[in-house]
Motif scaffolding. Structure first.
Motif, PDB file in Angstrom:
ATOM      1  N   GLU A   1       8.655  -3.044 -13.616  1.00 14.03           N
ATOM      2  CA  GLU A   1       7.092  -3.802 -13.705  1.00 14.03           C
ATOM      3  C   GLU A   1       6.942  -3.589 -15.862  1.00 14.03           C
ATOM      4  O   GLU A   1       7.203  -2.742 -16.294  1.00 14.03           O
ATOM      5  CB  GLU A   1       6.199  -3.458 -13.863  1.00 14.03           C
ATOM      6  CG  GLU A   1       6.346  -1.836 -13.279  1.00 14.03           C
ATOM      7  CD  GLU A   1       4.784  -1.425 -12.798  1.00 14.03           C
ATOM      8  OE1 GLU A   1       4.276  -1.766 -12.760  1.00 14.03           O
ATOM      9  OE2 GLU A   1       5.262   0.195 -12.367  1.00 14.03           O
ATOM     10  N   TYR A   2       5.957  -4.810 -16.320  1.00 16.02           N
ATOM     11  CA  TYR A   2       5.267  -4.560 -17.492  1.00 16.02           C
ATOM     12  C   TYR A   2       4.033  -3.996 -17.828  1.00 16.02           C
ATOM     13  O   TYR A   2       3.369  -3.926 -16.618  1.00 16.02           O
ATOM     14  CB  TYR A   2       5.436  -6.167 -18.413  1.00 16.02           C
ATOM     15  CG  TYR A   2       4.716  -6.286 -19.750  1.00 16.02           C
ATOM     16  CD1 TYR A   2       5.469  -5.839 -20.655  1.00 16.02           C
ATOM     17  CD2 TYR A   2       3.734  -6.982 -19.764  1.00 16.02           C
ATOM     18  CE1 TYR A   2       5.240  -5.488 -21.730  1.00 16.02           C
ATOM     19  CE2 TYR A   2       3.176  -6.502 -21.065  1.00 16.02           C
ATOM     20  CZ  TYR A   2       3.858  -6.123 -21.889  1.00 16.02           C
ATOM     21  OH  TYR A   2       3.802  -6.619 -23.274  1.00 16.02           O
TER      22      TYR A   2
ATOM     23  N   HIS B   1       4.005 -11.202 -16.121  1.00 14.51           N
ATOM     24  CA  HIS B   1       5.540 -10.637 -17.823  1.00 14.51           C
ATOM     25  C   HIS B   1       5.729  -9.678 -16.703  1.00 14.51           C
ATOM     26  O   HIS B   1       5.551  -9.047 -16.118  1.00 14.51           O
ATOM     27  CB  HIS B   1       4.567 -10.316 -18.607  1.00 14.51           C
ATOM     28  CG  HIS B   1       4.233 -11.406 -19.421  1.00 14.51           C
ATOM     29  ND1 HIS B   1       2.663 -11.553 -19.378  1.00 14.51           N
ATOM     30  CD2 HIS B   1       4.625 -11.740 -20.250  1.00 14.51           C
ATOM     31  CE1 HIS B   1       2.976 -12.468 -20.202  1.00 14.51           C
ATOM     32  NE2 HIS B   1       3.735 -12.646 -21.149  1.00 14.51           N
ATOM     33  N   VAL B   2       7.445  -9.294 -17.322  1.00 13.41           N
ATOM     34  CA  VAL B   2       8.046  -7.840 -16.905  1.00 13.41           C
ATOM     35  C   VAL B   2       8.758  -7.935 -17.758  1.00 13.41           C
ATOM     36  O   VAL B   2       8.434  -7.857 -19.428  1.00 13.41           O
ATOM     37  CB  VAL B   2       9.279  -8.554 -15.497  1.00 13.41           C
ATOM     38  CG1 VAL B   2       8.641  -8.935 -14.441  1.00 13.41           C
ATOM     39  CG2 VAL B   2      10.013  -9.880 -16.420  1.00 13.41           C
ATOM     40  N   ALA B   3       9.240  -6.257 -18.095  1.00 16.46           N
ATOM     41  CA  ALA B   3      10.200  -5.752 -18.785  1.00 16.46           C
ATOM     42  C   ALA B   3      11.609  -5.852 -18.324  1.00 16.46           C
ATOM     43  O   ALA B   3      12.184  -5.465 -16.991  1.00 16.46           O
ATOM     44  CB  ALA B   3       9.628  -4.098 -19.229  1.00 16.46           C
TER      45      ALA B   3
ATOM     46  N   ARG C   1       0.921  -2.652 -20.067  1.00 12.68           N
ATOM     47  CA  ARG C   1       0.041  -2.619 -21.113  1.00 12.68           C
ATOM     48  C   ARG C   1      -1.163  -1.622 -21.097  1.00 12.68           C
ATOM     49  O   ARG C   1      -1.877  -1.059 -20.005  1.00 12.68           O
ATOM     50  CB  ARG C   1      -0.697  -3.608 -20.579  1.00 12.68           C
ATOM     51  CG  ARG C   1      -0.098  -5.288 -20.617  1.00 12.68           C
ATOM     52  CD  ARG C   1      -0.846  -5.924 -20.888  1.00 12.68           C
ATOM     53  NE  ARG C   1      -0.403  -7.333 -20.766  1.00 12.68           N
ATOM     54  CZ  ARG C   1       0.078  -8.596 -19.809  1.00 12.68           C
ATOM     55  NH1 ARG C   1       0.351  -8.135 -18.742  1.00 12.68           N
ATOM     56  NH2 ARG C   1       0.073  -9.966 -20.292  1.00 12.68           N
TER      57      ARG C   1
ATOM     58  N   ARG D   1       9.809  -7.622 -23.319  1.00  7.75           N
ATOM     59  CA  ARG D   1       8.738  -8.252 -22.361  1.00  7.75           C
ATOM     60  C   ARG D   1       9.138  -9.854 -22.068  1.00  7.75           C
ATOM     61  O   ARG D   1       9.130 -10.269 -22.808  1.00  7.75           O
ATOM     62  CB  ARG D   1       7.832  -8.605 -23.620  1.00  7.75           C
ATOM     63  CG  ARG D   1       6.663  -9.424 -22.816  1.00  7.75           C
ATOM     64  CD  ARG D   1       5.087  -9.099 -23.456  1.00  7.75           C
ATOM     65  NE  ARG D   1       5.453 -10.335 -24.193  1.00  7.75           N
ATOM     66  CZ  ARG D   1       4.075 -10.641 -25.292  1.00  7.75           C
ATOM     67  NH1 ARG D   1       3.125 -10.065 -25.546  1.00  7.75           N
ATOM     68  NH2 ARG D   1       4.663 -11.486 -26.025  1.00  7.75           N
TER      69      ARG D   1
ATOM     70  N   HIS E   1       8.926 -13.278 -18.991  1.00  6.61           N
ATOM     71  CA  HIS E   1       7.897 -14.168 -18.325  1.00  6.61           C
ATOM     72  C   HIS E   1       8.470 -14.774 -17.291  1.00  6.61           C
ATOM     73  O   HIS E   1      10.007 -14.981 -17.961  1.00  6.61           O
ATOM     74  CB  HIS E   1       7.307 -15.311 -19.181  1.00  6.61           C
ATOM     75  CG  HIS E   1       5.989 -15.820 -18.466  1.00  6.61           C
ATOM     76  ND1 HIS E   1       6.489 -16.774 -17.577  1.00  6.61           N
ATOM     77  CD2 HIS E   1       4.706 -15.790 -18.177  1.00  6.61           C
ATOM     78  CE1 HIS E   1       5.303 -17.436 -16.752  1.00  6.61           C
ATOM     79  NE2 HIS E   1       4.600 -16.680 -16.901  1.00  6.61           N
TER      80      HIS E   1
END
Length: 682
Positions: free
Chosen positions: A133-134, A78-80, A136, A69, A71
């Motif tokens: 894209e991160y 937040h991104v992956a 959740r 994770r 930033h």
């Protein structure tokens, strides 16, 4: 007393997915296959890459890399970030695979697919990265584990999203090949808590790139519980293989269980190939599933790929139509599935009867643009009747003709298929001549090159041979395992799995033939004048020195240095020497110097040559000479001396003759010690 378990402090690695801890020697998790993370601080955590992505923490790991994770400071989001494992980054094949995954992922755009923003190489150390894209949410695996079977509307909502996303990739010529709950995330979007995100197209391949196949038949990709029959058999897979995997996943969503259960992955593959999926309504919570929905899932699980839909988009449409027919409430997708642009498959047809689509009145009106002047715009009923009769007759005649031809073609194929099945059950895979699976299916394929029955029988035969090879290999029966893999190559020439297995077996055979490390002297018993051969076998783990030679010692005195010649590889050295004196010697093999020196020693006893081993021209003889006397004597009688095994001279001298004593056997003196060696070879 048995030692107790290691304390937790000794376990230096853990799985980032399940949290299981391992010792420092482990590399991958035994439960989920994820690469283990070291307890020491990750070098990427806290680091800023590309001047905008601050790495915060690892959130997952796979076969290729670790996902963090991060930033993104430029956009405050937040991104992956996926970074290739360091030990793979220097591997050209792994690097190419990473670029391929990135290009595939960035070419796909669909709300239900994870978005990829950019990829490349880090300028600092060359590490390969992928920025996505991160998400959740939770994986579909977690949802099934905590909730079990989902209500029918929810299950179909999730299944149709998966099918639509994968179907869009199929329209681009891309196959996922590993559809499973672990690769599906459920996130919240616009109040929908079951919004799907499909992950990991990392082992996808382009369907139409015949010149550069990224994978080959014979290599099994995917997860055993969700793999298609053709994938389990190591054959080529296509979009219909993904349809099968989505069918297994939909089955699980509706019933809470998968169609097949087995104790081992191999047994699971066998079930996918041989067993029919149990009726969905008979399993778990499946009794509450409407029959039209169950029919859609059962068709996706057909063993023959030609019986399934051409792509996942068609399956998504079928699920929606079944839900509407049964009044199952289903949210409409925000993304309309595109028409499939897959190349048409020969011999493939839609086996689902299509209901006639009613036409409104405007569509039934007559088109006046193509009418001939002077004729009535309204067709006469007699003309329509005649056209109908002629058309019906043509249709019936065509159907009868096709039916007769089909029966004529299917007759021999059906008979051959029955004989091939009988041969398969009897284990006659490639013998006896004429009545074996190989020849019978070859005859079927000559008549119908795409005959599904022949190909299915061959798949079962190949799988049987692979099982035989695996059992033989597990029992260290190398020759039997090699023969089984060679028979696989007869069915599927060039099968990479068989080729690699045969190469490994041949390597093991060569290692088994190699003698154990040590020094061997042949022959074991040697006499003066005979030659001994010295063979030194060095442990493969030791470094090989340049100065390798043999030495002959007697007592504490070195008598001779004998050159050592490398025999084929760096583990074996050979020398020879012809013995000149009887004694007990120490033969030594010396390699290297100092602390790394290697010395092997063996005793050689050299015996004297006995009389029976002496050459004819060296045998002692008694020579009889006449002695002059004053008076004449009878003619002397001379007898040949004979040497018996006991070494006694039985020659009797004649009267008046004197026997000369035998010449003694003089032993060659021991050679003096050679001067100190100065680098030359004796």
């Amino acid at each position: 007393m048995m030692p107790g378990p290691e304390p937790m402090t000794a376990l230096a690695k853990h799985c980032p997915i399940c949290g299981t801890r391992y010792d420092g020697a482990a590399t991958f998790c035994q439960k989920d296959g994820a690469k283990l993370t070291s307890e020491q601080r990750d070098p990427f955590v806290g680091r800023v890459i590309l001047d905008q992505f601050r790495i915060e923490e690892p959130i997952g790991a796979g076969g290729m890399g670790t996902v963090y994770r991060a930033h993104q400071t430029t956009l405050d989001r937040h991104v992956a970030v996926k970074i290739l494992h360091p030990e793979l980054a220097s591997n050209p094949d792994a690097t190419r695979r990473f670029h391929r995954e990135a290009r595939v992922a960035t070419s796909l755009e669909h709300p239900n697919l994870v978005r990829v923003f950019l990829f490349g190489e880090l300028p600092e150390d060359g590490s390969l990265y992928l920025v996505m894209e991160y998400l959740r949410g939770r994986s579909l695996t977690q949802a099934l584990k905590t909730e079990g079977a989902l209500p029918v509307p929810r299950a179909l909502h999730v299944a149709t999203q998966i099918a639509e996303a994968v179907g869009m990739a199929h329209a681009r010529g891309i196959v996922h090949r590993d559809v499973k709950p672990e690769n599906v995330m459920l996130v919240e979007r616009r109040g929908d808590r079951d919004f799907v995100k499909v992950l990991d197209f990392g082992i996808a391949r382009l369907l139409w790139d015949d010149a550069t196949h990224l994978t080959q038949s014979g290599v099994i990709f995917g997860t055993a519980r969700y793999i298609s029959p053709e994938g389990a058999a190591g054959e080529e897979t296509d979009a219909r293989s993904d349809v099968y995997s989505i069918g297994v996943l939909t089955y699980q969503l509706l019933t809470g269980v998968t169609p097949f259960e087995a104790q081992t992955p191999v047994a699971m593959l066998m079930k996918h190939i041989h067993d029919q999926a149990p009726p969905l309504r008979s399993m778990g919570a499946g009794r509450r599933v409407p029959q039209p929905v169950a029919d859609v899932v059962q068709r996706a699980l057909a063993k023959n790929p030609d019986m399934r839909w051409d792509d996942a988009g068609q399956m998504a449409d079928a699920l929606r139509e079944a839900a509407e027919h049964c009044a199952v409430p289903l949210p409409r997708a925000s993304w309309a599935p595109r028409a499939s642009t897959l190349p048409p498959a020969r011999g493939r047809r839609d086996l689902t009867p299509t209901a006639p689509v009613p036409l409104d009145r405007s569509e039934r009106s007559v088109d006046t643009s193509m009418q001939v002047p002077g004729l009535s715009k309204r067709p006469r009923w007699t003309t329509m009747l005649a056209a109908f009769v002629l058309g019906a007759a043509a249709v019936v005649g065509g159907v009868m003709l096709l039916k007769s031809r089909g029966q004529a073609e299917q007759g021999p194929l059906t008979e051959l298929a029955g004989r091939a099945r009988t041969a398969l059950q009897a284990g006659h895979l490639d013998a006896p001549p004429g009545e074996n699976v190989l020849e019978l299916t070859a005859r079927m394929l000559e008549q119908a090159p795409r005959n599904a029955e022949a190909r299915a029988i061959r798949r079962e035969a190949v799988l049987t041979l692979r099982e035989q090879a695996a059992r033989a290999r597990a029992g260290d029966e190398l020759a039997e395992a090699k023969r089984a893999w060679q028979r696989v190559l007869v069915f599927t020439p060039g099968d990479p799995q068989a080729v690699e297995a045969i190469r490994e077996i041949e390597t093991a055979e060569a290692q088994a033939r190699a003698p154990e490390p040590g020094l061997r002297l042949t022959p074991e018993e040697v006499r003066v004048g005979e030659t001994s051969t010295f063979l030194a076998v060095v442990d493969g783990e030791r470094a090989v020195g340049e100065d390798a030679h043999f030495e002959l010692w007697r007592g504490r005195r070195r008598l001779r240095r004998v050159p050592a010649v490398r025999a084929g590889d760096e583990k074996r050295w050979v020398g020879s020497y012809t013995w000149r004196a009887a004694a007990t010697y120490e033969v030594r093999f010396v390699m290297g110097a100092g602390e790394d020196a290697l010395e092997l020693e063996e005793t050689q006893r050299v015996q004297r040559r006995s009389a029976r081993l002496a050459r004819d021209d060296e045998r002692p003889r008694t020579t009889l000479r006449p002695t002059p006397r004053p008076s004449p004597s009878p003619t002397p009688m001379t007898m040949e001396a004979s040497t018996m095994d006991e070494g006694i001279d039985w020659t009797i001298p004649a009267p008046g003759m004197t026997a000369s004593p035998p010449a003694p056997i003089v032993q060659e003196p021991e050679p003096a010690a050679p001067p100190p060696w100065t680098g030359g070879v004796l």
